[in-house]
Design a protein around this motif. Structure first.
Motif, PDB file in Angstrom:
ATOM      1  N   LEU A   1       0.825  -1.207   0.000  1.00 38.77           N
ATOM      2  CA  LEU A   1       0.000   0.000   0.000  1.00 38.77           C
ATOM      3  C   LEU A   1       0.860   1.260   0.000  1.00 38.77           C
ATOM      4  CD1 LEU A   1      -2.844  -0.987   2.489  1.00 38.77           C
ATOM      5  CD2 LEU A   1      -3.026  -0.722   0.016  1.00 38.77           C
ATOM      6  N   MET A   2       1.974   1.210   0.731  1.00 39.21           N
ATOM      7  CA  MET A   2       2.865   2.367   0.767  1.00 39.21           C
ATOM      8  C   MET A   2       3.485   2.624  -0.610  1.00 39.21           C
ATOM      9  SD  MET A   2       6.057   3.076   3.318  1.00 39.21           S
ATOM     10  CE  MET A   2       7.008   1.715   2.654  1.00 39.21           C
ATOM     11  N   LEU A   3       3.917   1.537  -1.299  1.00 34.59           N
ATOM     12  CA  LEU A   3       4.497   1.702  -2.632  1.00 34.59           C
ATOM     13  C   LEU A   3       3.451   2.199  -3.630  1.00 34.59           C
ATOM     14  CD1 LEU A   3       6.741  -1.494  -2.829  1.00 34.59           C
ATOM     15  CD2 LEU A   3       7.473   0.860  -2.442  1.00 34.59           C
ATOM     16  N   VAL A   4       2.244   1.630  -3.547  1.00 36.33           N
ATOM     17  CA  VAL A   4       1.182   2.090  -4.446  1.00 36.33           C
ATOM     18  C   VAL A   4       0.867   3.562  -4.193  1.00 36.33           C
ATOM     19  CG1 VAL A   4      -1.252   1.803  -5.028  1.00 36.33           C
ATOM     20  CG2 VAL A   4       0.200  -0.203  -4.763  1.00 36.33           C
ATOM     21  N   GLY A   5       0.828   3.942  -2.925  1.00 35.88           N
ATOM     22  CA  GLY A   5       0.578   5.347  -2.597  1.00 35.88           C
ATOM     23  C   GLY A   5       1.670   6.262  -3.128  1.00 35.88           C
ATOM     24  N   MET A   6       2.927   5.824  -3.010  1.00 43.58           N
ATOM     25  CA  MET A   6       4.026   6.629  -3.540  1.00 43.58           C
ATOM     26  C   MET A   6       3.939   6.745  -5.064  1.00 43.58           C
ATOM     27  SD  MET A   6       7.160   5.235  -1.155  1.00 43.58           S
ATOM     28  CE  MET A   6       8.373   6.174  -2.056  1.00 43.58           C
ATOM     29  N   GLY A   7       3.581   5.606  -5.753  1.00 40.79           N
ATOM     30  CA  GLY A   7       3.443   5.672  -7.202  1.00 40.79           C
ATOM     31  C   GLY A   7       2.322   6.601  -7.632  1.00 40.79           C
ATOM     32  N   LEU A   8       1.184   6.503  -6.955  1.00 41.23           N
ATOM     33  CA  LEU A   8       0.077   7.399  -7.275  1.00 41.23           C
ATOM     34  C   LEU A   8       0.445   8.853  -7.026  1.00 41.23           C
ATOM     35  CD1 LEU A   8      -2.975   5.390  -5.886  1.00 41.23           C
ATOM     36  CD2 LEU A   8      -2.381   5.774  -8.279  1.00 41.23           C
ATOM     37  N   HIS A   9       1.163   9.076  -5.947  1.00 42.20           N
ATOM     38  CA  HIS A   9       1.592  10.435  -5.647  1.00 42.20           C
ATOM     39  C   HIS A   9       2.511  10.976  -6.732  1.00 42.20           C
ATOM     40  CE1 HIS A   9       4.006  13.580  -3.646  1.00 42.20           C
ATOM     41  NE2 HIS A   9       2.901  13.835  -3.001  1.00 42.20           N
ATOM     42  N   TYR A  10       3.427  10.127  -7.238  1.00 40.31           N
ATOM     43  CA  TYR A  10       4.346  10.562  -8.298  1.00 40.31           C
ATOM     44  C   TYR A  10       3.585  10.849  -9.582  1.00 40.31           C
ATOM     45  CZ  TYR A  10       8.113  10.430 -11.719  1.00 40.31           C
ATOM     46  OH  TYR A  10       8.966  10.740 -12.744  1.00 40.31           O
ATOM     47  N   VAL A  11       2.657   9.950  -9.940  1.00 39.38           N
ATOM     48  CA  VAL A  11       1.893  10.146 -11.181  1.00 39.38           C
ATOM     49  C   VAL A  11       1.054  11.415 -11.105  1.00 39.38           C
ATOM     50  CG1 VAL A  11       0.045   9.174 -12.593  1.00 39.38           C
ATOM     51  CG2 VAL A  11       1.872   7.691 -11.744  1.00 39.38           C
ATOM     52  N   ILE A  12       0.387  11.612  -9.983  1.00 37.94           N
ATOM     53  CA  ILE A  12      -0.439  12.817  -9.820  1.00 37.94           C
ATOM     54  C   ILE A  12       0.421  14.073  -9.845  1.00 37.94           C
ATOM     55  CG2 ILE A  12      -1.977  14.021  -8.224  1.00 37.94           C
ATOM     56  CD1 ILE A  12      -3.019  11.303  -7.351  1.00 37.94           C
ATOM     57  N   PHE A  13       1.600  13.978  -9.217  1.00 37.84           N
ATOM     58  CA  PHE A  13       2.504  15.134  -9.231  1.00 37.84           C
ATOM     59  C   PHE A  13       2.939  15.473 -10.657  1.00 37.84           C
ATOM     60  CE2 PHE A  13       6.878  16.752  -9.151  1.00 37.84           C
ATOM     61  CZ  PHE A  13       6.681  17.928  -8.434  1.00 37.84           C
ATOM     62  N   ARG A  14       3.277  14.440 -11.448  1.00 39.85           N
ATOM     63  CA  ARG A  14       3.680  14.697 -12.821  1.00 39.85           C
ATOM     64  C   ARG A  14       2.530  15.273 -13.640  1.00 39.85           C
ATOM     65  NH1 ARG A  14       8.641  15.420 -13.960  1.00 39.85           N
ATOM     66  NH2 ARG A  14       8.177  14.816 -16.115  1.00 39.85           N
ATOM     67  N   MET A  15       1.321  14.778 -13.443  1.00 42.62           N
ATOM     68  CA  MET A  15       0.165  15.301 -14.159  1.00 42.62           C
ATOM     69  C   MET A  15      -0.075  16.767 -13.812  1.00 42.62           C
ATOM     70  SD  MET A  15      -2.428  12.054 -13.866  1.00 42.62           S
ATOM     71  CE  MET A  15      -3.788  13.001 -14.536  1.00 42.62           C
ATOM     72  N   VAL A  16       0.009  17.075 -12.527  1.00 31.39           N
ATOM     73  CA  VAL A  16      -0.190  18.466 -12.113  1.00 31.39           C
ATOM     74  C   VAL A  16       0.916  19.358 -12.663  1.00 31.39           C
ATOM     75  CG1 VAL A  16      -0.300  19.989 -10.102  1.00 31.39           C
ATOM     76  CG2 VAL A  16      -1.504  17.815 -10.056  1.00 31.39           C
ATOM     77  N   GLU A  17       2.147  18.839 -12.659  1.00 30.38           N
ATOM     78  CA  GLU A  17       3.255  19.626 -13.207  1.00 30.38           C
ATOM     79  C   GLU A  17       3.062  19.889 -14.688  1.00 30.38           C
ATOM     80  OE1 GLU A  17       8.149  19.470 -13.348  1.00 30.38           O
ATOM     81  OE2 GLU A  17       6.980  17.668 -12.877  1.00 30.38           O
ATOM     82  N   GLN A  18       2.616  18.861 -15.454  1.00 27.47           N
ATOM     83  CA  GLN A  18       2.386  19.049 -16.882  1.00 27.47           C
ATOM     84  C   GLN A  18       1.248  20.027 -17.140  1.00 27.47           C
ATOM     85  OE1 GLN A  18       4.405  17.717 -19.099  1.00 27.47           O
ATOM     86  NE2 GLN A  18       3.322  18.735 -20.789  1.00 27.47           N
ATOM     87  N   MET A  19       0.193  19.941 -16.341  1.00 28.56           N
ATOM     88  CA  MET A  19      -0.904  20.892 -16.473  1.00 28.56           C
ATOM     89  C   MET A  19      -0.422  22.313 -16.206  1.00 28.56           C
ATOM     90  SD  MET A  19      -3.960  18.728 -14.638  1.00 28.56           S
ATOM     91  CE  MET A  19      -5.044  20.142 -14.630  1.00 28.56           C
ATOM     92  N   HIS A  20       0.435  22.464 -15.195  1.00 31.33           N
ATOM     93  CA  HIS A  20       0.968  23.791 -14.882  1.00 31.33           C
ATOM     94  C   HIS A  20       1.837  24.315 -16.021  1.00 31.33           C
ATOM     95  CE1 HIS A  20       2.445  27.105 -12.484  1.00 31.33           C
ATOM     96  NE2 HIS A  20       3.688  26.738 -12.751  1.00 31.33           N
ATOM     97  N   LEU A  21       2.669  23.437 -16.607  1.00 34.80           N
ATOM     98  CA  LEU A  21       3.510  23.870 -17.717  1.00 34.80           C
ATOM     99  C   LEU A  21       2.669  24.254 -18.932  1.00 34.80           C
ATOM    100  CD1 LEU A  21       6.434  21.274 -17.473  1.00 34.80           C
ATOM    101  CD2 LEU A  21       6.460  23.680 -16.781  1.00 34.80           C
ATOM    102  N   ASN A  22       1.641  23.472 -19.222  1.00 39.40           N
ATOM    103  CA  ASN A  22       0.761  23.815 -20.342  1.00 39.40           C
ATOM    104  C   ASN A  22       0.053  25.144 -20.121  1.00 39.40           C
ATOM    105  OD1 ASN A  22       1.483  21.393 -21.542  1.00 39.40           O
ATOM    106  ND2 ASN A  22      -0.287  20.294 -20.729  1.00 39.40           N
TER     107      ASN A  22
END
Length: 241
Positions: free
Chosen positions: A163-184
């Motif tokens: 669960l901790m690894l899945v949470g970290m992966g989801l956190h990374y994916v969401i962070f990248r999505m938010v970063e890409q949205m911010h760059l766009n």
């Protein structure tokens, strides 16, 4: 030799001092005969009087006033038992019938005293027996049950890590999505600002060119200024005409 005799007697004397033993014996002799004596009310007292008497005596006999006094604890247990019986109409009626019967009920506190004595002996055998007694419903664990519990704990640990690894992966994916949205968003903002700047610059240039053309046209439309007027030629005297 005689002066050493009291010292040896003191060493051989039990741990509980004589005053405590005498006090316990006196308390047993002066133990109240029934629950009415425990509360200090007459048999015809009302329920409200019983309640007031219980609250008044509970403040005096509460174990927190002297935690190291087992007799105080026993008296408080007797007081609670008496109030529990006499505060309810049905139990009080049954108790009054027992008092009127040829074989009266046992004096209050006998059971509590026996229980406290058993607890004292058990506490001498094991200091934490009273604490572990509340877990009597827990079955003892054998080697197989312990091994099974160990496997269960390992499985729970694996689930937690997963669960901790899945949470970290989801956190990374969401962070990248938010970063890409911010760059766009920032790129679109820069594009809009650049377009507005170029448009304003082009309009300024067009306005300046039209202004220059207008000024030139106005100059061409204006008539030339008139030259200086020539009068009759004046001939100086003595000159040939």
């Amino acid at each position: 030799m005689p002066p050493l005799l009291p010292l040896r007697l003191c060493r051989l004397w039990p741990h509980s001092p004589p005053s405590r033993l005498l006090g316990t014996a006196a308390g047993q002799r002066s133990r109240p005969r029934n629950y009415y004596d425990v509360l200090g009310v007459h048999p015809g007292a009302s329920t409200e009087e019983v309640k007031r008497a219980f609250f008044a005596k509970s403040k005096e006999l509460h174990p927190d006033r002297d935690p190291g006094n087992p007799a105080l604890h026993n008296r408080f247990v007797e007081l609670s038992e008496a109030y529990h019986v006499l505060s309810h109409e049905q139990s009080r009626r049954s108790y009054d019938d027992q008092l009127r019967s040829p074989s009266p009920p046992e004096s209050p506190g006998t059971t509590a005293h026996d229980k406290s004595t058993c607890q004292t002996h058990s506490s001498r055998e094991h200091p934490n027996a009273q604490y572990w007694s509340q877990f009597h419903h827990v079955r003892p664990q054998g080697p197989q049950s312990r091994q099974q519990q160990h496997k269960c704990n390992q499985q729970v640990l694996r689930y937690c890590l997963l669960l901790m690894l899945v949470g970290m992966g989801l956190h990374y994916v969401i962070f990248r999505m938010v970063e890409q949205m911010h760059l766009n968003f920032m790129d679109e903002k820069d594009r809009i600002i650049t377009a507005m700047y170029n448009d304003a610059r082009a309009r300024a240039r067009a306005n300046r060119a039209s202004l220059q053309q207008k000024q030139q046209w106005q100059k061409q439309q204006q008539p030339p200024p008139p030259g200086p007027t020539q009068g009759p030629e004046i001939v100086p005297p003595g000159a040939d005409p």
